[in-house]
Design an enzyme around this catalytic site. Structure first.
Site, PDB file in Angstrom:
ATOM      1  CG  HIS A 236       0.162  -0.057   2.308  1.00  0.00           C
ATOM      2  ND1 HIS A 236       0.773  -0.361   3.194  1.00  0.00           N
ATOM      3  CD2 HIS A 236      -0.054   1.435   3.344  1.00  0.00           C
ATOM      4  CE1 HIS A 236       1.618  -0.091   4.437  1.00  0.00           C
ATOM      5  NE2 HIS A 236       1.022   0.656   4.839  1.00  0.00           N
TER       6      HIS A 236
ATOM      7  CG  ASP B 274       1.351   5.267   4.364  1.00  0.00           C
ATOM      8  OD1 ASP B 274       1.290   4.179   4.884  1.00  0.00           O
ATOM      9  OD2 ASP B 274       2.779   5.589   4.994  1.00  0.00           O
TER      10      ASP B 274
ATOM     11  CG  HIS C  36       5.177   0.872   2.923  1.00  0.00           C
ATOM     12  ND1 HIS C  36       4.245   2.194   2.199  1.00  0.00           N
ATOM     13  CD2 HIS C  36       4.405   1.064   3.916  1.00  0.00           C
ATOM     14  CE1 HIS C  36       3.446   2.746   3.278  1.00  0.00           C
ATOM     15  NE2 HIS C  36       3.001   2.212   4.121  1.00  0.00           N
TER      16      HIS C  36
ATOM     17  NE  ARG D 131       2.599   6.425   8.439  1.00  0.00           N
ATOM     18  CZ  ARG D 131       0.834   6.083   8.744  1.00  0.00           C
ATOM     19  NH1 ARG D 131       1.126   4.571   8.090  1.00  0.00           N
ATOM     20  NH2 ARG D 131      -0.559   6.900   8.057  1.00  0.00           N
TER      21      ARG D 131
HETATM   22  C1  SIN Z   1       2.641   1.686   7.707  1.00  0.00           C
HETATM   23  O1  SIN Z   1       3.203   3.119   7.569  1.00  0.00           O
HETATM   24  O2  SIN Z   1       1.843   1.573   6.936  1.00  0.00           O
HETATM   25  C2  SIN Z   1       2.954   0.407   8.904  1.00  0.00           C
HETATM   26  C3  SIN Z   1       4.879   0.057   8.012  1.00  0.00           C
HETATM   27  C4  SIN Z   1       5.783  -0.698   9.537  1.00  0.00           C
HETATM   28  O3  SIN Z   1       4.643  -1.054  10.398  1.00  0.00           O
HETATM   29  O4  SIN Z   1       6.746  -0.897   9.157  1.00  0.00           O
END
Ligand code: SIN
Length: 278
Positions: free
Chosen positions: A104, A106, A254, A269
């Site tokens: 995805h 974000d 990612h 984050r």
């Molecule tokens: C995310 O922000 O999508 C999570 C990424 C992660 O936990 O590595």
């Protein structure tokens, strides 16, 4: 006086590991410019041993732009203070679904999806919990010319409801009484800073291709989901405590591997606002 730092290339298409930079300190303008150029070039940057406060992490994010507030998560609360700009990422033995365990970009369901995300993990599992990153401009470049033309004329719907409603059912840091964003974006977007084209669909949010028959759209999405998961466009990050990954949501996807149950993986984050894809 700037800091002395280096960026080591991870794979030809994506990824750079930065060493010699302490992100808890304010960056000089010259250091910021060098880092910004590396970010645009490498698409995801990794930093080790970044022990910092939430306010320092937010200050680093603000060098790149205004911070984004997640449309469905509750503000993270620490010592009685709400940090609306912090998304708490956490999984442990009680988790039934983790954030981001599928390819995805974000919050691509937002009208103006975030341009960058800056994730710092403070607790990592004994093994596993890597995050994979894929360059969507490399994926675009690998398409045939007729396919580039065909996709270039199409848009897709990115709907937050299926993803966030499921999370809301399972976790109590998600606000579930709200309307989730749903927006239409071009399938091929142009990066506003580099001008590079990138495929902009993902399994977490893209629900349909518009203006073509449903069956054709479903087949094209299946083709794209398969194409973008090609290992040739990827790099993989093995976390360590207080490592940071900073990725460009405009041209990457990612996938956070959830292969460490029942161990704990936790972090924070900060997400930087972006603009309307074109
Ligand atoms: C995310 O922000 O999508 C999570 C990424 C992660 O936990 O590595």
């Amino acid at each position: 006086m700037g800091q002395q730092f280096e960026v080591r290339t991870i794979t030809p298409s994506i990824g750079g590991e930065v060493s010699g930079l302490d992100l808890s300190k304010p960056l000089s303008d010259a250091d910021f410019d060098t880092l910004h150029a590396a970010f645009l070039d490498r698409k995801v940057l990794f930093f080790r041993n970044q022990n910092m406060t939430l306010d320092q992490q937010k200050a680093f994010g603000r060098r790149f732009g205004e911070l984004h507030i997640h449309p469905s998560a509750r503000p993270y609360r620490e010592d009685g203070v709400d940090h609306a700009e912090i998304l708490f990422i956490h999984a442990d033995e009680n988790t039934t679904r983790t954030a981001g365990d599928t390819w995805h970009s974000d919050v691509s369901c937002d009208p103006e999806p975030p341009m960058a995300s800056i994730l710092r993990l403070v607790e990592i599992p004994p093994s596993g919990g890597d995050t994979l990153f894929a360059s969507m401009s490399a994926a675009y470049d690998a398409l045939s010319e007729p396919m580039k033309l065909y996709l270039g004329a199409l848009t897709a719907t990115h709907d937050g409801a299926p993803n966030y409603k499921d999370r809301a059912k399972r976790r109590d840091n998600v606000i579930d009484e709200k309307q989730y964003p749903s927006n239409i974006h071009p399938i091929i977007r142009t990066h506003p800073e580099t001008g590079q084209k990138a495929i902009y669909v993902n399994e977490a949010f893209t629900t349909q291709i518009n203006d073509i028959p449903k069956k054709e759209g479903a087949a094209v999405l299946r083709f794209l989901f398969d194409h973008i998961a090609n290992a040739a466009f990827q790099c993989r990050f093995q976390w360590s405590e207080n490592a940071i990954a900073m990725w460009d949501n405009r041209c990457t996807l990612h996938h956070a591997m959830w292969d460490y149950f029942p161990s704990t993986r936790s972090g924070f984050r900060v997400t930087v606002k972006g603009d309307k894809p074109f």
